[in-house]
Write an enzyme that holds these catalytic residues in place. Sequence first.
Site, mmCIF file in Angstrom:
data_model
loop_
_atom_site.group_PDB
_atom_site.id
_atom_site.type_symbol
_atom_site.label_atom_id
_atom_site.label_comp_id
_atom_site.label_asym_id
_atom_site.label_seq_id
_atom_site.Cartn_x
_atom_site.Cartn_y
_atom_site.Cartn_z
ATOM 1 N N CYS A 1 2.315 -2.956 2.360
ATOM 2 C CA CYS A 1 3.360 -3.922 2.028
ATOM 3 C C CYS A 1 4.314 -4.010 3.218
ATOM 4 O O CYS A 1 4.042 -3.446 4.275
ATOM 5 C CB CYS A 1 4.082 -3.530 0.740
ATOM 6 S SG CYS A 1 4.847 -1.888 0.797
ATOM 7 N N THR A 2 5.422 -4.703 3.062
ATOM 8 C CA THR A 2 6.299 -4.998 4.202
ATOM 9 C C THR A 2 6.844 -3.744 4.880
ATOM 10 O O THR A 2 6.665 -3.548 6.082
ATOM 11 C CB THR A 2 7.474 -5.885 3.754
ATOM 12 O OG1 THR A 2 6.970 -7.006 3.028
ATOM 13 C CG2 THR A 2 8.265 -6.378 4.962
#
Length: 322
Positions: free
Chosen positions: A180-181
Site C-alpha cells: 500500500c502507499t
Amino acid sequence: MSKDYRVLLYYYYTTIEDPEGFAKEHLAFCKSLQLKGRVLVAKEGINGTVSGLKEHTDAYMEAMKANPLFEGIVFKVDEEEQHVFKKMHVRPRPELVTLRLNEDDVNPNELTGKHLSPKEWREAMLAEDTVVIDARNDYEYDVGHFRGAIRPDIKAFRELPDWIRQNKEQFENKRILTYCTGGIRCEKFSGWLKKEGFEDVAQLDGGIVTYGKDPEVKGELWDGKCYVFDERLTVPINHVAPTVVGKDYFDGKPCERYVNCANPECNKQILCSEENEHKYLRGCTPECRVHPRNLYVKEHQLSPEEHQARLDALGEKLPARL
C-alpha cells in the site's frame, strides 16, 4: 523555486488510552509549529501526513521520537515548494484504517506479514508461485501499481476482506505479497490474511513511498505514479523507466491528472485531461453535467445559454425548468 517545505508520512501502532484528549493536545501542538495536514488518532495508534517548513517538521519529528509512546517511529519525508494541505486536522477515530473486522480485528504488533525491504520485494515479485495484491482502492491502482499486481475490485479498504474470500482460489498454495502507499494498511491486512489461513504472507516495508526512494531499486517495476491523499494527488515512483498507465475517463488516452466530478453529490474522482474537463463540464455522467449545483458551471460563471451550448456539442440538454 527552492523546496523549503517537507511532507511527513508516518504511522505507528501503539496504545493511546484517550484518543480524544490526545487529538486535542496534538492539534494545538501541530498548530504551534504552523503545520498543515491530516492526523488520525485511535486507541490502536496514530496515522498522519503533515507538511511545513523544514525547521518545523524537524521539530515535530524530534518531539514524536522523544515520546515513549512512539519509540522507533519512522517518517517518510518528501521535499516540496509549499504546503500540500490547506488546514490542520487531528481527529479521533475508532480505527486507523477502516477494516471493521470487529471480533476478528488484528493487532499488527502481534500478528502481521513478513516485512520485505525494497530489494527483497523486487526479487520476491519475480519469483514463481507468487501473487502480488494491491491493498489500495481501485482509483489508486488505476493511476499506478506494481507490474503484474492484482487489482481488487473495491472502492474502500473495508471491502477487501470480502473480496479476498470471494476470490480465495486465486491465492491458495501461493506466496502472497501485499503493498500500500506507506505500509499502514498492509500491517493489518497481512495479519488478517495469516489469520484467514494463508501461511506465506509478506508486505512491502514502508510501502510504495519507501520503495520509490530506495537508492538501489529506484522504483523499478512500478508502472505509473502513486496516488497520495493530499493536494499533490500523485507522486513519481519509478526513477529508472517511468511510464503512464492512467487512462482518461472520457477517451481512454494516457492521463495522470485527477479531478473530482463537479456534481457535489457525486464528487467521484476521475482521471481527466484539461481539454476533457472543459468539454464535459467536469461531470462524469450526463446527469452530473446538468446538475443544478454543478461546480464547474458555477466556477466559470456559465450562463444557461453557455451551459446549453456546451451540452449541444455532446448531444445533451438541460432539463426543462418548471
